[in-house]
Design an enzyme around this catalytic site. Structure first.
Site, short mmCIF file in Angstrom:
data_model
loop_
_atom_site.label_atom_id
_atom_site.label_comp_id
_atom_site.label_asym_id
_atom_site.label_seq_id
_atom_site.Cartn_x
_atom_site.Cartn_y
_atom_site.Cartn_z
N ASP A 195 97.84 34.35 87.31
CA ASP A 195 97.88 35.81 87.19
C ASP A 195 97.31 36.56 88.39
O ASP A 195 97.57 37.73 88.58
CB ASP A 195 97.14 36.26 85.92
CG ASP A 195 95.66 35.88 85.92
OD1 ASP A 195 95.19 35.27 86.90
OD2 ASP A 195 94.96 36.19 84.93
N HIS A 196 96.52 35.88 89.23
CA HIS A 196 95.78 36.57 90.29
C HIS A 196 96.49 36.65 91.63
O HIS A 196 96.09 37.45 92.49
CB HIS A 196 94.43 35.88 90.50
CG HIS A 196 93.31 36.45 89.66
ND1 HIS A 196 93.37 36.51 88.29
CD2 HIS A 196 92.10 36.96 90.01
CE1 HIS A 196 92.26 37.03 87.83
NE2 HIS A 196 91.47 37.33 88.84
N ASP A 253 86.41 33.62 84.79
CA ASP A 253 86.71 35.00 85.11
C ASP A 253 85.71 35.86 84.35
O ASP A 253 85.41 35.58 83.19
CB ASP A 253 88.14 35.38 84.73
CG ASP A 253 88.54 36.74 85.26
OD1 ASP A 253 89.19 36.81 86.31
OD2 ASP A 253 88.18 37.76 84.62
N ARG A 274 87.12 47.97 86.42
CA ARG A 274 86.19 47.88 87.54
C ARG A 274 86.67 48.81 88.65
O ARG A 274 87.87 48.89 88.93
CB ARG A 274 86.14 46.42 88.02
CG ARG A 274 84.98 46.07 88.91
CD ARG A 274 84.82 44.56 89.00
NE ARG A 274 84.15 44.01 87.82
CZ ARG A 274 84.15 42.73 87.47
NH1 ARG A 274 84.81 41.85 88.19
NH2 ARG A 274 83.49 42.34 86.41
N SER A 323 82.61 40.13 89.52
CA SER A 323 83.43 38.95 89.25
C SER A 323 82.61 37.69 89.09
O SER A 323 81.48 37.58 89.56
CB SER A 323 84.43 38.77 90.41
OG SER A 323 85.06 37.51 90.34
N ARG A 339 83.45 34.94 90.49
CA ARG A 339 83.88 34.05 91.57
C ARG A 339 82.73 33.24 92.17
O ARG A 339 81.79 33.76 92.73
CB ARG A 339 84.63 34.83 92.65
CG ARG A 339 83.83 35.85 93.39
CD ARG A 339 84.72 36.78 94.21
NE ARG A 339 85.50 37.64 93.34
CZ ARG A 339 86.00 38.83 93.70
NH1 ARG A 339 85.79 39.29 94.91
NH2 ARG A 339 86.70 39.55 92.86
#
Length: 785
Positions: free
Chosen positions: A134-135, A199, A482, A674, A676
């Site tokens: 999806d990213h 995520d 965000r 995030s 990440r």
């Protein structure tokens, strides 16, 4: 081209490791054949059954041990303890060892997590795991063209993830299937679930009564490998809802108000649990919206108690058996005990809650719609709205789209189209197909809208925006979650505001940030004035959901995984070096970051997403948008050896080439945003050894620990000002590093003077072993051997 073939077989593991893996796999993934009337946890995993009785037994053990009523979140969390009989359970203090039910990963973070799993040497994942593409889809033209481009540009990455999923037992959701959190809600979430996802908006699943927690990839690898997942026992913040939503007020306004109250760090170290009579006035997907954006207040996760709205959604998504099973455990497991205590309680009256628009540059800057125009003028926000964007993982449900379309239809009836550009992002293929069948897509297109691919798109910066130049001051309004500086379009001058889809639609029709649909009028095509009626829409489609195209690949547990050594997208990992047993002395300060420093500042997204599987390449974005306290500039730091100013990554690489260890100094809530883990992998790869700040966001702090970097906080936050950019920083006494014991820090100033500071840390004994081993993954391998 030469290929590196990653071949993993059970034979590569030691005998003890194979036995441990198989034991964990059998123990924590129930075989449905052993149950009389098994209820599969999803239609894709018919051999894995729901076992509420196991969780309930653990809850009974903990309740007796603690001697007090339990909240809902405690029941779910403690129900998944590895050993409820011996676990130390103290809110905000102890560390819990938990057994999550499943793992979900989006394609940007799945690359590094999968590479780490490959490095573990295990033959297959130990819990149900899925990968969601999806990213990596950039929004530019429209759904069909953008998806075709993504499939071409990202073919190497998609093939890698698909083959890894196939080999190691992970379900693979292809590009175009939708956003991870919407797919999870539609297919995998259930009341009482404990899930981790790579995520930060994984908490979306709390809308269906699960504890769904955002983590870094290394945490995911632990669970995929059959190890317990470690989490500091969260505090519990209760939000009591009364009344009913009405008029223009939506579920999004609940979390916008909570963000206003708690700020971006007020939920750190806590689960936010909603309760009270107002809960039943919110749809299941509306609850998902609220839980999703709980990430913006730093919460570990958010959750709602099981109710009929969840039951309706489960039935609408063909999971009636789960709904029926949940009903049996509604009191024992899926709602809080009477008189359960919370660490803090917030009261919100839905009857009087006003629609909110939050921003710019931070999601906790709240403006009730009645005050937005005045506030915008006072703060010189651009009033002309350039683009309105609806959808994303936060607000792309059928109900969201119906309510937004009801606003758009009123405008069309008066011959009015959107004055701003208007963009729609369906959350999943199922939502796309259903809103197209029910003519909602046509309504959006008729007001001038463009429908994008079923993906994250502009919400995460995957937006090839062309209507403004970089640096041009402008306003956009979104239904996203965000809105950090440059988050959506990499333009630091873009003022991004977040609100509900229906309010975004109304503001896009007006094209004016000062427009209040509750009181103001629009001008019809014939020149007459009209006022928009409050939005309305069906919670669930009366014709049922249209699943659309089949985009799922089930794993066969076979095949090979290839990584080209010449690739600039993928790179097999080399283990980090273990700690050498010495103090970290005379480290240079790479950068002293001033003010807000999110994971977007630390490891930018947008165009950098394509390097998420290549650690060396993506490390070229390290700290490039953080503000250097020395000069107030981005990506310009002084090389303490040459005296020259250069980009942050270049300076870090120089130090690494000279074997000069370095440290980062930061402000409050470093690493918010995030999940990440690249924001922790990159500094480790570039030679960083410690990060010293006033305070951390939860996920980033854990990610740093996992990669063998010391995350430290000033015992006295005012000591931040004592650190100068040309100081040498030493951390001494590390041989005696232990849980709860401060670390001594010595600053050597350029004038020859020294200062001693005290630094705190939250490392426990097992996490200290990660530091000693060089990383959590290294420690895992040591334990296997």
């Amino acid at each position: 081209m030469a290929q590196v073939l990653a071949r993993l077989h059970t034979s590569t593991l030691s005998t003890s490791s194979r036995k441990s893996f198989l034991s964990n796999h059998k123990r924590f993934l129930h075989n449905s054949r052993s149950l009389f009337n098994p209820v599969p946890i999803s239609k894709f995993e018919s051999d894995q059954s729901l076992d509420y009785s196991k969780y309930a037994k653990n809850v009974d053990v903990i309740r007796k041990r603690l001697g007090r009523p339990l909240t809902l979140s405690e029941k779910i969390l403690y129900g998944h303890l590895d050993d409820a009989s011996t676990a130390d359970v103290v809110r905000g203090e102890s560390y819990l060892k938990l057994r999550p039910d499943r793992v979900a990963m989006q394609d940007a973070t799945a690359q590094m997590a999968t590479l780490q799993f490959i490095s573990s040497g295990l033959p297959r994942v130990a819990v149900p795991t899925t990968i969601h593409c999806d990213h990596l889809i950039t929004a530019e033209v429209g759904a069909a063209d953008d998806l075709a481009t993504a499939n071409d540009v990202n073919r190497e990455v998609y093939d890698f993830l698909a083959s890894a999923g196939n080999k190691y037992g992970m379900g693979f959701w292809k590009p175009g299937s939708g956003i991870i959190h919407q797919i999870v809600l539609e297919n995998y979430a259930f009341p009482g679930l404990l899930m981790i996802g790579t995520d930060s908006h994984t908490p979306n699943g709390g809308g269906l009564g699960g504890l769904c927690v955002g983590v870094g990839g290394a945490d995911a690898v632990d669970v995929m490998a059959g190890l317990p997942w470690e989490l500091k026992c969260p505090k519990v913040i209760g939000v009591r809802l009364t009344g009913k939503l009405n008029g223009w007020t939506s579920p999004k306004d609940v979390i916008l108000k909570v963000a206003d109250i708690l700020t971006v760090k007020g939920g750190t170290g806590a689960i936010v649990e909603y309760f009270g009579p107002g809960v039943d006035a919110i749809s299941c997907t509306g609850m998902g919206t609220i839980c999703n954006m709980g990430a913006e207040i730093g919460a570990t996760t958010s959750v709602f108690p099981f109710n009929n709205r969840m039951k309706d959604y489960l039935m609408a998504t063909n999971r009636s058996a789960i709904a029926e099973e949940a009903e049996k455990f509604k009191s024992a497991l899926l709602s809080s005990d009477p008189d359960a205590s919370y660490d803090e309680i917030i009261e919100i009256d839905l009857d009087t809650l006003e629609p909110h628009v939050n921003g710019p540059f931070t999601p906790d800057l709240a403006h009730p719609i009645s005050k937005l125009g005045t506030n915008a003028k006072q703060n010189d926000y651009p009033l002309d709205i350039k683009v309105g964007l609806i959808g994303s993982c936060t607000n792309s449900s059928y109900e969201d789209m119906c309510r937004a379309a009801s606003v758009a239809r009123q405008a069309l009836a008066k011959g009015v189209k959107a004055k701003s550009e208007f963009v729609v992002t369906p959350g999943s293929e199922q939502i796309r197909a259903t809103i197209q069948r029910d003519n909602l897509t046509q309504v959006f297109e008729d007001i001038g809208g463009v429908v994008l691919a079923n993906a994250c798109g502009p919400c995460i910066g995957q937006w090839n925006r062309k209507d403004v130049q970089k640096g041009e001051k402008n306003t956009i309004v979104t239904s996203y979650n965000r809105n950090f500086t440059g988050r959506n379009d990499a333009n630091p001058a873009t003022h991004a505001f977040v609100t509900s889809p229906e309010l975004t639609t109304a503001l896009a029709l007006a094209g004016d940030l000062s427009f209040n649909p509750l009181t103001d009028e629009l001008t019809a095509a014939d020149g007459s004035k009209f006022k928009l009626d409050p939005p309305n829409g069906d919670e669930l489609p009366s014709k049922g959901f249209d699943p659309g195209m089949d985009t799922y690949q089930a794993p066969s547990n076979s095949g090979d995984v290839h990584v080209d050594p010449k690739s600039d997208r993928l790179q097999l990992l080399t283990p980090f070096k273990p700690w050498n047993g010495n103090d970290l002395e005379d480290m240079v300060v790479l950068i002293k970051a001033r003010g807000k420093c999110t994971t977007d500042h630390i490891s930018a997204a947008g165009p950098w997403l394509k390097f998420r599987g290549h650690l060396d390449n993506i490390s070229n974005n390290y700290m490039i948008t953080a503000i250097n306290d020395e000069n107030g500039e981005m990506n310009k730091v002084k090389n303490q050896v040459t005296g020259e100013y250069s980009p942050v990554p270049d300076t870090a690489r120089f130090y690494k080439s000279k074997d000069i260890p370095w440290v980062v100094i930061g402000d409050e809530n470093l690493g918010e945003g995030s999940s990440r883990e690249h924001a922790a992998l990159e500094p480790r790869h570039l030679g960083g050894r410690a990060v010293i700040v006033k305070s951390f966001a939860r996920i980033h702090e854990t990610n740093l620990k996992k990669q063998g970097i010391l995350p430290l906080t000033f015992t006295n936050p005012a000591d931040y000002s004592k650190v100068q950019p040309n100081d040498k920083v030493s951390l001494v006494g590390l041989k005696d590093l232990s849980a709860g014991k401060p670390v001594k820090c010595i600053l050597k100033h350029s004038d020859g003077t020294t200062e001693e500071l005290s630094l705190n840390h939250s490392l426990n004994e097992s996490q200290i072993e990660w530091f000693h081993a060089g990383s959590a993954l290294n420690r895992m391998k040591e334990m296997q051997n």
